[in-house]
Enzyme design. Sequence first.
Site, PDB file in Angstrom:
ATOM      1  N   GLY A 142       0.825  -1.210   0.000  1.00 37.79           N
ATOM      2  CA  GLY A 142       0.000   0.000   0.000  1.00 37.79           C
ATOM      3  C   GLY A 142       0.856   1.255   0.000  1.00 37.79           C
ATOM      4  O   GLY A 142       0.572   2.229  -0.710  1.00 37.79           O
ATOM      5  N   THR A 143       1.901   1.245   0.787  1.00 41.61           N
ATOM      6  CA  THR A 143       2.785   2.402   0.873  1.00 41.61           C
ATOM      7  C   THR A 143       3.375   2.735  -0.492  1.00 41.61           C
ATOM      8  O   THR A 143       3.469   3.895  -0.883  1.00 41.61           O
ATOM      9  CB  THR A 143       3.915   2.117   1.886  1.00 41.61           C
ATOM     10  OG1 THR A 143       3.316   1.817   3.143  1.00 41.61           O
ATOM     11  CG2 THR A 143       4.831   3.307   2.033  1.00 41.61           C
ATOM     12  N   ASN A 185      -7.572   4.420   8.923  1.00 44.53           N
ATOM     13  CA  ASN A 185      -7.098   3.167   9.499  1.00 44.53           C
ATOM     14  C   ASN A 185      -7.188   3.130  11.020  1.00 44.53           C
ATOM     15  O   ASN A 185      -7.312   2.067  11.612  1.00 44.53           O
ATOM     16  CB  ASN A 185      -5.658   2.896   9.048  1.00 44.53           C
ATOM     17  CG  ASN A 185      -4.756   4.100   9.203  1.00 44.53           C
ATOM     18  OD1 ASN A 185      -5.039   5.162   8.648  1.00 44.53           O
ATOM     19  ND2 ASN A 185      -3.710   3.951   9.962  1.00 44.53           N
ATOM     20  N   GLN A 190      -7.995   0.627   3.607  1.00 46.56           N
ATOM     21  CA  GLN A 190      -8.873   0.059   4.634  1.00 46.56           C
ATOM     22  C   GLN A 190     -10.279  -0.195   4.102  1.00 46.56           C
ATOM     23  O   GLN A 190     -11.173  -0.540   4.867  1.00 46.56           O
ATOM     24  CB  GLN A 190      -8.953   1.009   5.848  1.00 46.56           C
ATOM     25  CG  GLN A 190      -7.642   1.151   6.601  1.00 46.56           C
ATOM     26  CD  GLN A 190      -7.274  -0.101   7.387  1.00 46.56           C
ATOM     27  OE1 GLN A 190      -8.108  -0.970   7.658  1.00 46.56           O
ATOM     28  NE2 GLN A 190      -6.004  -0.210   7.740  1.00 46.56           N
ATOM     29  N   GLY A 237      -2.881  -5.861  -0.156  1.00 44.67           N
ATOM     30  CA  GLY A 237      -3.372  -7.207   0.096  1.00 44.67           C
ATOM     31  C   GLY A 237      -3.530  -7.542   1.567  1.00 44.67           C
ATOM     32  O   GLY A 237      -4.385  -8.334   1.963  1.00 44.67           O
ATOM     33  N   CYS A 241       3.487   5.437  23.487  1.00 41.43           N
ATOM     34  CA  CYS A 241       4.399   4.362  23.849  1.00 41.43           C
ATOM     35  C   CYS A 241       4.403   3.219  22.847  1.00 41.43           C
ATOM     36  O   CYS A 241       5.311   2.414  22.837  1.00 41.43           O
ATOM     37  CB  CYS A 241       4.035   3.813  25.226  1.00 41.43           C
ATOM     38  SG  CYS A 241       4.894   4.713  26.518  1.00 41.43           S
TER      39      CYS A 241
HETATM   40  C1  LIG Z   1      -4.878   3.647   5.189  1.00 44.22           C
HETATM   41  C2  LIG Z   1      -3.590   2.949   4.925  1.00 44.22           C
HETATM   42  N1  LIG Z   1      -2.757   3.413   3.985  1.00 44.22           N
HETATM   43  C3  LIG Z   1      -1.590   2.811   3.708  1.00 44.22           C
HETATM   44  C4  LIG Z   1      -1.188   1.674   4.377  1.00 44.22           C
HETATM   45  C5  LIG Z   1       0.154   1.072   4.069  1.00 44.22           C
HETATM   46  O1  LIG Z   1       0.065  -0.189   3.512  1.00 44.22           O
HETATM   47  P1  LIG Z   1       1.299  -1.193   3.496  1.00 44.22           P
HETATM   48  O2  LIG Z   1       1.590  -1.527   4.914  1.00 44.22           O
HETATM   49  O3  LIG Z   1       0.819  -2.348   2.680  1.00 44.22           O
HETATM   50  O4  LIG Z   1       2.433  -0.514   2.848  1.00 44.22           O
HETATM   51  C6  LIG Z   1      -2.040   1.136   5.351  1.00 44.22           C
HETATM   52  C7  LIG Z   1      -1.697  -0.069   6.109  1.00 44.22           C
HETATM   53  O5  LIG Z   1      -0.807  -0.128   6.903  1.00 44.22           O
HETATM   54  C8  LIG Z   1      -3.252   1.803   5.638  1.00 44.22           C
HETATM   55  O6  LIG Z   1      -4.074   1.345   6.593  1.00 44.22           O
END
Ligand SMILES: Cc1ncc(COP(=O)(O)O)c(C=O)c1O
Lengths: 395, 155
Positions: free
Chosen positions: A74-75, A155, A183, A203, A328
């Site tokens: 996702g990133t 998220n 999400q 995924g 924390c």
């Molecule tokens: C809203 C959102 N964007 C981006 C990401 C990043 O996805 P990934 O961990 O697959 O890179 C996530 C999950 O961690 C997410 O919940």
Amino acid sequence: MLAMKEVYLDNAAATFVDPRVKAVMDRFWLKDYGNPGSFHSMGLRALRAMNSARSAVANVLNCSSDEVVFTGCGTESVNLAIKGVFAANKSKGRHIITTRVEHPAVLEACRYLEKYESAKVTYLPVNKFGQVSASNLENAIRPDTILISVMYANNEIGTINHISELSKVAKKHNILFHTDACQAGLLDIDVKKLGVDLFSMNGSKVYAPKGVGLLFIRKSVSIVPLIHGGGQEFGLRSGTENVAFIVGFSKALQLMQSERKKESARVSRLRDKLVNGILNLIPKVILNGHPKERLAGNVNVSFLDIEGEALLLYLNEKGICASSGSACTSKRLAPSHVITALGLPYEVAHGSIRFTLGRRTTSADVDRVLKVLPGAVEALRRLSPVHIKEEDLYG
Amino acid sequence: MAEPWFYTETVKDHFFNPRNIFKTEEEIKGYKADGVGEVGSPACGDVMKLWIKVKDDRIVDCKWQTFGCASAIASTSMLSVIVTEHNGMLLDKALDIKPQDIVSRLGELPLRKFHCSVLGHRALRAAINDYFKKTKQEKRMVKDEPMQATCGVKQ
Ligand SMILES: Cc1ncc(COP(=O)(O)O)c(C=O)c1O
């Protein structure tokens, strides 16, 4: 000690891989492991599998196959959308609009562009539920705005944005619109209805493996790749394709969307049972996020006067896996930027706990949490010198 | 890299079975402390409050409350044990307690959790200072460097 069944309520962080997904991936390890770019029948089998996975995804998203780019997570999808669009359009302008409650993938990509590419970024505030308003968005638009990025569902607090309304504003001003939909597996993900130009997913939240993502890119969008090489994925993401994961991800999305209505209803019933149970059994609790317009599986609450990490340890000891917006538990040792953006003080963010329900969550799991939670909260409150007054919170 | 979730058995023991705590509200109200100290801020996620009883310049009883993560709670609990064991610690010695003394008694803390124990000895010093003030021994009071904000929260 008898092994305790773990109650896993961190499905927004990662889901299990659905056995039906795993089943379609199995043949790519020892049998059909060829490179989809190779000129032989092994390669061709991989290519065909990938192509049909792509068209099935396109079918789910209501777009065409050549508008779907698979990525590593996702990133990466989000980075490709933001940096790739910026690089291709910066001659038109350098202004980006996003929100204060985005995932770090979006926020840090924007900060990178501010720092190294002299981008100008507006971080829109949100209302007390975590939503962006169309009028705030419209007011932030400038002549040099080239991209708007607003997440579909948050998220941390599960709040859902009205993406089709927001994308209309973008369209009116002829600005590209990206949504981070990582999400949003249980929501309507028809990109035409949403009216978005770019759309990121991964995924790990939809019962496929971790480490695979996708970016929908409408055909008309100007974008350049971040990863250069052999020209895979229409030249937008070079590198040998992760065929097994792509096939699994595609299967997972099809399953999720075909079971969407039923599963969404089931999970939201459990969510409401958990929320109501917590609010009834425990005093001084705040529900973070929108009471109704929230993800089916998301419960985010702040327990006043205690700190989230301590509560997580209590829950973990009882076999319950959850997460917290407490400083924390964050890598940055700062409390959740999402909960503070709602206008709530830091001490409320420190005491936030997120339970995210999923495909395997049962009513008995919710009962377990409701049995353990009141005692744990009480034990920690007995130790606490802090006594926040609820009426002081909304000044 | 230190694992954020790595807590020793001793830390967990003090977290789940905190020592020297008040059992009821009434007990807090009725407690006749010779000195009370409180440090930290809820916005930063850590607050520690310490009550001490002093006899013949020794800490003979110590009660505490902590708002914070598991290691903050465990380190205050351990601190309360350290100052009251062996008939109570002499005040001058108690003023010298360093965060490391608490951490080594706990076995180990994840590195990033070290700051949690920094508050404990400060709360103790604040309580001892309070005792000095109440007993007109101002000369013995110690000064602490101003608290470094551990969380960067603007207040
Ligand atoms: C809203 C959102 N964007 C981006 C990401 C990043 O996805 P990934 O961990 O697959 O890179 C996530 C999950 O961690 C997410 O919940």
